[in-house]
Design a protein around this motif. Structure first.
Motif, short mmCIF file in Angstrom:
data_model
loop_
_atom_site.label_atom_id
_atom_site.label_comp_id
_atom_site.label_asym_id
_atom_site.label_seq_id
_atom_site.Cartn_x
_atom_site.Cartn_y
_atom_site.Cartn_z
N UNK A 27 1.11 -1.51 -0.22
CA UNK A 27 -0.02 0.33 -0.05
C UNK A 27 0.98 1.03 0.51
N UNK A 28 2.32 1.53 -0.01
CA UNK A 28 3.30 2.43 0.74
C UNK A 28 3.15 2.99 1.31
N UNK A 29 2.02 2.75 2.45
CA UNK A 29 1.47 3.83 4.22
C UNK A 29 3.14 3.92 4.81
N UNK A 30 3.88 2.68 4.68
CA UNK A 30 4.73 2.72 5.51
C UNK A 30 5.63 3.78 5.05
N UNK A 31 5.71 4.11 3.96
CA UNK A 31 6.72 4.91 3.67
C UNK A 31 5.84 6.49 3.45
N UNK A 32 4.32 6.69 3.48
CA UNK A 32 3.67 8.04 3.37
C UNK A 32 3.62 8.21 4.28
N UNK A 33 3.20 7.40 5.76
CA UNK A 33 2.92 8.05 6.76
C UNK A 33 4.02 8.66 7.38
N UNK A 34 5.96 8.36 7.82
CA UNK A 34 6.58 8.87 8.35
C UNK A 34 7.02 9.68 7.13
N UNK A 35 7.25 9.56 6.22
CA UNK A 35 7.33 11.50 5.28
C UNK A 35 6.46 11.99 5.20
N UNK A 36 5.61 12.00 5.06
CA UNK A 36 4.16 13.42 5.30
C UNK A 36 4.80 13.93 7.06
N UNK A 37 4.71 12.80 7.35
CA UNK A 37 5.05 13.63 8.97
C UNK A 37 6.04 14.73 8.98
N UNK A 38 6.97 14.09 8.17
CA UNK A 38 8.50 14.94 8.54
C UNK A 38 8.20 15.98 7.28
N UNK A 39 7.60 15.96 6.58
CA UNK A 39 7.21 17.03 5.25
C UNK A 39 6.27 18.25 6.34
N UNK A 40 5.38 17.81 6.97
CA UNK A 40 4.35 18.62 7.72
C UNK A 40 4.66 19.48 8.21
N UNK A 41 6.21 18.37 9.03
CA UNK A 41 6.70 19.11 10.50
C UNK A 41 7.58 20.32 10.03
N UNK A 42 8.02 19.85 8.86
CA UNK A 42 8.91 20.62 7.95
C UNK A 42 9.06 22.47 7.59
N UNK A 43 7.39 22.06 7.61
CA UNK A 43 7.01 23.56 7.30
C UNK A 43 6.39 24.36 8.38
N UNK A 44 5.85 23.57 9.97
CA UNK A 44 5.43 24.07 11.29
C UNK A 44 4.67 22.90 11.65
N UNK A 45 3.63 22.67 11.08
CA UNK A 45 2.85 22.50 11.57
C UNK A 45 3.02 20.84 12.87
N UNK A 46 2.00 21.09 13.69
CA UNK A 46 2.90 20.65 15.10
C UNK A 46 2.24 19.61 14.91
N UNK A 47 2.47 18.82 15.86
CA UNK A 47 3.44 17.50 16.06
C UNK A 47 2.06 16.14 16.08
N UNK A 48 0.68 17.20 16.86
CA UNK A 48 -0.17 16.21 16.98
C UNK A 48 -1.04 16.18 15.48
N UNK A 49 -1.36 17.74 14.84
CA UNK A 49 -1.98 17.35 13.75
C UNK A 49 -1.26 16.61 12.55
#
Length: 269
Positions: A27-49
């Motif tokens: 499904x690719x989720x094991x890549x999509x989840x962490x990579x999206x998470x790190x990318x969202x944190x990079x642009x300043x989105x708080x970790x909970x969201x």
């Protein structure tokens, strides 16, 4: 509103996740989840969201991506549709419940759970890297498929993945499936299971998520950009899966999962 590197990052995620989805049936989720998470944190989105957006959007992306891979696998393999659909029906229910459970847990707990489960799957595959096919330990019947489908579906909804990384390990170690049979069956299973989790994240985040251009915890921008590249690359990956030796598939699968596990647990920078 978003920096240009954010859009570039989403495209790269789509390419890698799509190819991995078709090649490995995960499904690719094991890549999509962490990579999206790190990318969202990079642009300043708080970790909970960030982690809930990553989970919800990942499941939305997995639906068309896994369908693309499943179609390719079903054309080249017999006998994978029935077990895939049977497991997937129970997986939808488990995914729906798991998605709601995730919204009530702290992000750091979800990180640890996700990382530990990935680590378990990676170690299990490394230990069995030379085994072409395990002997079946349990029979594939309605009761067992129901239990497996619900449990894997729950983990899928809880962690924003299709559940393929867990299902493949179960199919190969307990049910006697070959690696390629497990990959094909898994690709059908996750295309169904992701629906339950996706719906739960959309509903649970309705009126709560503050991320721009999102429906609940599902980001429309992330979905469109990643899916636009993951869907065609999933078909390409599935084509290559038929040509790559099973041992090599196990090695690739194990190394990718191990890397993401160590990354989520904070062991790797």
């Amino acid at each position: 509103m978003f920096p240009i590197e954010y859009f570039i990052g989403l495209i790269i995620i789509g390419i890698f996740a799509g190819f991995a989805s078709g090649l490995l049936g995960v499904g690719g989720g094991f890549l999509i989840v962490p990579l999206q998470y790190f990318l969202l944190q990079y642009i300043g989105v708080n970790s909970d969201l960030a982690i809930l957006i990553s989970f919800g959007t990942s499941l939305a992306i997995i639906i068309p991506t896994s369908i693309s891979g499943a179609y390719r696998h079903s054309r080249s393999m017999d006998g994978i549709i029935k077990p895939g659909v049977q497991l997937g029906i129970f997986g939808i229910i488990g995914g729906f419940i798991g998605g709601f459970a995730a919204s009530s847990l702290p992000y750091n707990i979800l990180e640890i759970i996700f990382g530990c489960l990935l680590l378990f799957v990676a170690v299990n595959n490394i230990l069995n890297i030379n085994r072409e096919r395990e002997k079946s330990r349990i029979s594939f019947n309605l009761i067992n498929s129901g239990i497996i489908g619900l449990l894997v579906g729950f983990s899928s909804g809880l962690l924003g993945v299709g559940g393929g990384i867990f299902l493949i390990a179960i199919l190969t170690s307990l049910l006697g499936f070959s690696m390629i049979e497990a990959i094909g069956t898994s690709s059908i299973f996750i295309s169904l299971t992701a629906i339950g989790g996706f719906l739960s994240y959309m509903i649970s985040g309705w009126g709560i998520s503050t991320f721009p251009y999102s429906i609940g915890y599902v980001s429309i921008i992330n979905f469109i950009l990643i899916a636009a590249f993951s869907v065609p690359f999933a078909s390409i990956g599935a084509k290559y899966a038929q040509k790559v030796p099973q041992k090599k598939l196990k090695i690739i699968f194990s190394m990718l999962v191990l890397y993401m596990a160590l990354k989520m647990l904070g062991i790797l920078p």
